[in-house]
Design a protein around this motif. Structure first.
Motif, mmCIF file in Angstrom:
data_model
loop_
_atom_site.group_PDB
_atom_site.id
_atom_site.type_symbol
_atom_site.label_atom_id
_atom_site.label_comp_id
_atom_site.label_asym_id
_atom_site.label_seq_id
_atom_site.Cartn_x
_atom_site.Cartn_y
_atom_site.Cartn_z
ATOM 1 N N ALA A 33 84.132 -17.639 92.296
ATOM 2 C CA ALA A 33 84.670 -17.663 90.930
ATOM 3 C C ALA A 33 85.016 -19.082 90.511
ATOM 4 O O ALA A 33 84.767 -19.494 89.369
ATOM 5 C CB ALA A 33 85.898 -16.764 90.840
ATOM 6 N N PHE A 34 85.565 -19.864 91.417
ATOM 7 C CA PHE A 34 85.913 -21.251 91.121
ATOM 8 C C PHE A 34 84.657 -22.114 91.002
ATOM 9 O O PHE A 34 84.580 -22.991 90.130
ATOM 10 C CB PHE A 34 86.840 -21.803 92.204
ATOM 11 C CG PHE A 34 88.190 -21.134 92.263
ATOM 12 C CD1 PHE A 34 88.909 -20.883 91.106
ATOM 13 C CD2 PHE A 34 88.744 -20.768 93.482
ATOM 14 C CE1 PHE A 34 90.166 -20.280 91.160
ATOM 15 C CE2 PHE A 34 89.990 -20.164 93.547
ATOM 16 C CZ PHE A 34 90.706 -19.918 92.380
ATOM 17 N N ASP A 35 83.675 -21.880 91.852
ATOM 18 C CA ASP A 35 82.423 -22.641 91.769
ATOM 19 C C ASP A 35 81.746 -22.439 90.417
ATOM 20 O O ASP A 35 81.247 -23.381 89.797
ATOM 21 C CB ASP A 35 81.467 -22.210 92.886
ATOM 22 C CG ASP A 35 81.686 -22.978 94.186
ATOM 23 O OD1 ASP A 35 82.220 -24.098 94.128
ATOM 24 O OD2 ASP A 35 81.329 -22.445 95.253
ATOM 25 N N ILE A 36 81.702 -21.188 89.956
ATOM 26 C CA ILE A 36 81.077 -20.879 88.670
ATOM 27 C C ILE A 36 81.821 -21.579 87.539
ATOM 28 O O ILE A 36 81.208 -22.101 86.600
ATOM 29 C CB ILE A 36 81.027 -19.358 88.445
ATOM 30 C CG1 ILE A 36 80.081 -18.702 89.456
ATOM 31 C CG2 ILE A 36 80.586 -19.029 87.018
ATOM 32 C CD1 ILE A 36 80.165 -17.187 89.494
ATOM 33 N N ALA A 37 83.148 -21.603 87.627
ATOM 34 C CA ALA A 37 83.951 -22.267 86.594
ATOM 35 C C ALA A 37 83.645 -23.757 86.525
ATOM 36 O O ALA A 37 83.539 -24.330 85.433
ATOM 37 C CB ALA A 37 85.430 -22.040 86.863
ATOM 38 N N LEU A 38 83.481 -24.402 87.676
ATOM 39 C CA LEU A 38 83.139 -25.830 87.674
ATOM 40 C C LEU A 38 81.754 -26.056 87.082
ATOM 41 O O LEU A 38 81.540 -27.015 86.328
ATOM 42 C CB LEU A 38 83.209 -26.397 89.091
ATOM 43 C CG LEU A 38 84.599 -26.503 89.727
ATOM 44 C CD1 LEU A 38 84.498 -27.207 91.082
ATOM 45 C CD2 LEU A 38 85.590 -27.229 88.828
#
Length: 276
Positions: A33-38
């Protein structure tokens, strides 16, 4: 350097991904989820922390166990081995391949990549700081909390060099106190129900800017009955007109916007020429 926000891009307005992203088979508050946000343009990741019974720090918004684990449990009552065996569920309450990430894993995965805003840490600040120091990532961590005297004292004692933002609800009730303490007071999150609230008045915004403070605004809508930014929300931005939501926050002096729609917010700011 003290009293400044450490940046990972040259954008005029920094975008915070609230718990990363959430949708379909990707649960929030996880590495994917954090990777996609970046990838969507965020430069700050907001995340929720808790401590297990054996003192390990994990990423999860406690209290949401029934909705993200489909279990009526309290994660803070489990040890780390029990937590590692759990699997998060997706939006249809089907199990996913994703588990609950340890704070150690999060730190190593995002080392040198972005700012990490750590939320819900009031009960475990010293433990959290020990983990961050072990990974040598002090400059990447932003602490944000209501300016409760006991919490401010802990920040001063164990994390005086860490970026810190108090959360001001309607009015600034702590700047004078914090500025007399050994705290790296870089700015504040401003929460306001109406446009008449003291913290959103031009003279207050200008005074904060003159003192070099970074201002954080929330477009996130937890509950439509509890406005965090006088109705200038993600919902308004996505359904009606982004100028009335994200744009309003930018035009009123906010340097940081927290959103649940990272890609769309970043695209809007680029299309308007605010960010690169």
């Amino acid at each position: 350097m003290k009293n400044t926000l450490h940046l990972y891009n040259n954008d005029n307005v920094q975008i915070v991904a609230h718990r990363g992203v959430a949708g379909s088979n990707i649960p929030c508050n996880t590495i994917p989820a954090f990777d996609i946000a970046l990838k969507g343009g965020a430069s700050i990741l907001e995340m929720d922390l808790f401590k297990s019974t054996d003192g390990k720090i994990f990423i999860f918004h406690t209290g949401k166990e029934p909705y993200q684990l489909n279990k009526n449990i309290n994660l803070t009552k489990l040890d780390s081995e029990e937590i590692k065996k759990l699997r998060l569920i997706n939006v249809d309450f089907n199990p996913t391949q994703w588990g609950i990430n340890s704070f150690d894993d999060i730190l190593e995965h995002f080392k040198g990549r972005c700012i990490l805003n750590l939320d819900r840490i009031g009960d475990c600040i010293p433990d959290v700081i020990k983990v961050v120091e072990r990974h040598n990532m002090r400059d990447q961590v932003l602490l944000k909390h209501a300016p409760i005297p006991s919490v401010l004292k802990i920040i001063e004692d164990v994390a005086p060099d860490y970026m810190f933002m108090p959360i001001y609800m309607e009015e600034d009730n702590a700047s004078e106190i914090i500025e007399k303490m050994n705290i790296n007071y870089i700015g504040a999150e401003l929460v306001f129900k109406t446009e008449e609230s003291p913290v959103i008045q031009p003279e207050y915004i200008e005074s904060m800017k003159k003192r070099g403070k970074t201002l954080w605004g929330n477009a996130v809508l937890y509950n439509y009955k509890v406005p965090l930014s006088a109705g200038h929300t993600d919902d308004v931005s996505m359904i009606d007109d982004p100028d009335k939501g994200w744009g309003w926050l930018v035009d009123h002096g906010f340097d940081i916007i927290q959103t649940d729609w990272t890609y769309q917010c970043c695209k809007y700011l680029k299309d308007r020429g605010i960010n690169h």
